[in-house]
Every structure is written in structure tokens, then in C-alpha cells.
Design an enzyme around this catalytic site. Structure first.
Site, PDB file in Angstrom:
ATOM      1  N   ILE A   3      -7.403  -9.086 -11.373  1.00 25.81           N
ATOM      2  CA  ILE A   3      -8.076  -8.651 -12.888  1.00 25.81           C
ATOM      3  C   ILE A   3      -9.428  -8.325 -12.621  1.00 25.81           C
ATOM      4  CG2 ILE A   3      -8.269  -9.169 -15.175  1.00 25.81           C
ATOM      5  CD1 ILE A   3      -5.376  -8.908 -14.874  1.00 25.81           C
ATOM      6  N   GLY A  14       0.740  -1.191  -0.001  1.00 24.36           N
ATOM      7  CA  GLY A  14      -0.117  -0.039   0.047  1.00 24.36           C
ATOM      8  C   GLY A  14       0.869   1.294   0.192  1.00 24.36           C
ATOM      9  N   GLU A  21       5.591   6.635  -9.635  1.00 27.26           N
ATOM     10  CA  GLU A  21       4.398   6.141  -9.130  1.00 27.26           C
ATOM     11  C   GLU A  21       3.750   7.161  -8.201  1.00 27.26           C
ATOM     12  OE1 GLU A  21       3.595   2.042  -8.410  1.00 27.26           O
ATOM     13  OE2 GLU A  21       5.636   1.700  -9.402  1.00 27.26           O
ATOM     14  N   HIS A  45       0.239   1.600 -13.359  1.00 29.38           N
ATOM     15  CA  HIS A  45       1.197   0.372 -13.614  1.00 29.38           C
ATOM     16  C   HIS A  45       2.689   0.786 -13.743  1.00 29.38           C
ATOM     17  CE1 HIS A  45       1.972  -3.555 -15.509  1.00 29.38           C
ATOM     18  NE2 HIS A  45       2.837  -2.827 -16.358  1.00 29.38           N
TER      19      HIS A  45
HETATM   20  C1  GAR Z   1       3.285  -0.924  -7.457  1.00 29.03           C
HETATM   21  O1  GAR Z   1       4.523  -1.020  -8.090  1.00 29.03           O
HETATM   22  C2  GAR Z   1       2.243  -0.873  -8.499  1.00 29.03           C
HETATM   23  O2  GAR Z   1       2.567  -0.176  -9.737  1.00 29.03           O
HETATM   24  C3  GAR Z   1       2.109  -2.259  -9.032  1.00 29.03           C
HETATM   25  O3  GAR Z   1       2.413  -2.925  -7.811  1.00 29.03           O
HETATM   26  C4  GAR Z   1       3.019  -2.288  -6.994  1.00 29.03           C
HETATM   27  C5  GAR Z   1       2.192  -2.155  -5.436  1.00 29.03           C
HETATM   28  O4  GAR Z   1       2.843  -1.549  -4.375  1.00 29.03           O
HETATM   29  N1  GAR Z   1       0.924  -2.720  -9.776  1.00 29.03           N
HETATM   30  C6  GAR Z   1       0.945  -3.495 -10.715  1.00 29.03           C
HETATM   31  O5  GAR Z   1       1.737  -4.075 -11.062  1.00 29.03           O
HETATM   32  C7  GAR Z   1      -0.505  -3.629 -11.175  1.00 29.03           C
HETATM   33  N2  GAR Z   1      -0.270  -4.355 -12.564  1.00 29.03           N
HETATM   34  P1  GAR Z   1       2.056  -0.668  -3.373  1.00 29.03           P
HETATM   35  O6  GAR Z   1       1.154  -1.964  -2.662  1.00 29.03           O
HETATM   36  O7  GAR Z   1       3.252  -0.503  -2.301  1.00 29.03           O
HETATM   37  O8  GAR Z   1       1.260   0.241  -3.678  1.00 29.03           O
END
Ligand code: GAR
Length: 203
Positions: A97, A16, A185, A114
Site C-alpha cells: 500500500i 508478473g 485484466e 484490481h
Molecule cells: C492480479 O490478479 C492482480 O489483479 C492482483 O494480483 C494479481 C497479480 O498477478 N492485484 C491485487 O490484488 C491488488 N490489490 P500478476 O503478478 O501475475 O500480474
């Protein structure tokens, strides 16, 4: 009279950090047209739910495995979003998904982050560290992150924002993942959330 804020539900699966970036952006005023009113995890034990609790935001778990199928999971999810009177759904590290049956209910209301420059290294089999491992294996010198609207095609919806990040010679997937989060991000996701919420709430 104070302007209405869009009600945001953030869907998560893990640590998160992107949820945290949204909560921090709300606290600092970068997000002012919306507020996070619900966090939903599709799996047990996601640290993101602890982050929600610490921020005083309602967090719930809808355990996909325990639901016994995609349709049952999406029904429960839609009911929770409805009860929350959700305007905008943010997928922030949400690794399930969603079917067309679900996404078609919320056109231009679901956004996803992403960790690559779409259309590179995207689609159903690319998530989390796999994306960065694939970028390193291919030998690209620049990667980044993309925020896009979600439709029935995994990572196929209209692009809202992108930011490039350089790859360094000694990068591992973990090191690269952290750099992409820090330099892309956590910046473009809150900015995009504000942009979409401002659009929805404008009179
Ligand atoms: C992040 O890097 C996000 O971009 C990726 O998962 C990670 C989650 O981190 N999402 C994907 O790969 C979606 N296809 P977080 O839980 O620390 O935000």
C-alpha cells in the site's frame, strides 16, 4: 518527427502476468503512446523481474522489508522513479500500500489493476486470491476486474475501466483468478495504459 512516448514504470510483487500483458501490448502496437522503461519489485525473487530482463527492460528490486519502514521504502522508490524520468506508474500485481505522502506526488499518474468490480471486494485487505475467495464465499454470479487511478484510499481512486466475468458453479479461487486475468485484466490494463499515456503525450 516521432511523437514523444510516455515513460512507464511498472511496479510488481510477484509473477508478473499483467506486466507481461503490458509488454506484449507494447510489442503488438496496442500500447503505442508509452514504453516501459523500468520495472520495480518490492520483494526479492519476483518472477516479474525475469520477465523484464527477457524483454530487455531495466528491472530493480527495492526490498520493502530491508528498507526498514514505509517512509524509507517510498523515498527509495521515488528516487528510482525520478531517475527514470517516469511519466506513468502502473501497479501490476503490486501488493504494497502506498501512503498519501507518495500518491499525492503523482496525481492521475498512478494506475492500478484490481481483480474485482470495485466497489465489491476491494480495499487494503483484499488482494490476490483473497479477492476471488471472498467473491465465491459471497456467492456473487458475476465478478471482473477494475483499472483505476490511485489516490490515498486503497482502491478508492477514479475508475478508468471495468470488465465483467461470469462465475461458474465449480469455480475455485485459482480457477476464477485465471479466468478474470484472461477475460478481463490482461485486456483492460494494456488498454488503460494506452489511454492514460495518449492523454499525457497529446500536444
Ligand atoms: C492480479 O490478479 C492482480 O489483479 C492482483 O494480483 C494479481 C497479480 O498477478 N492485484 C491485487 O490484488 C491488488 N490489490 P500478476 O503478478 O501475475 O500480474
Amino acid at each position: 518527427m516521432e511523437k514523444r512516448k510516455a515513460r512507464i514504470a511498472v511496479l510488481v510483487s510477484g509473477g508478473g502476468t499483467n506486466l507481461q500483458a503490458i509488454l506484449d501490448a507494447q510489442a503488438s502496437g496496442i500500447i503505442m503512446s508509452g514504453e516501459v522503461t523500468l520495472v520495480v519489485s518490492d520483494r526479492a525473487g519476483a518472477y516479474a523481474l525475469t520477465r523484464a530482463e527477457k524483454a530487455g527492460v531495466r528491472g530493480i528490486e527495492i526490498n520493502k522489508k530491508a528498507c526498514g519502514g514505509q517512509a524509507a521504502f517510498e523515498e527509495k522508490l521515488a528516487a528510482a522513479l525520478e531517475e527514470n524520468r517516469t511519466d506513468v506508474i502502473v501497479l501490476a500485481g503490486f501488493l504494497s500500500i502506498l501512503s498519501e505522502n507518495f500518491t499525492s506526488r503523482y496525481p492521475r499518474r498512478i494506475i492500478n489493476i484490481h481483480p474485482s468490480l470495485i466497489p465489491s471486494f476491494c480495499g487494503a485487505s483484499y488482494y490476490g486470491l483473497k479477492v476471488h475467495a471472498a467473491a465465491l464465499a459471497r456467492g456473487v454470479k458475476v465478478t471482473g476486474a477494475t483499472v483505476h487511478f490511485v489516490n490515498e484510499i486503497p482502491d478508492g481512486g477514479e475508475i478508468i475501466a471495468q470488465k465483467a466475468v461470469e462465475i461458474q458453479p465449480e469455480d475455485t479461487p485459482e480457477v476464477l483468478q485465471r479466468r478474470v486475468m484472461e477475460q478481463a485484466e490482461w485486456i483492460i490494463l494494456p488498454q488503460s495504459v494506452e489511454k492514460v499515456c495518449a492523454e499525457i503525450t497529446k500536444v
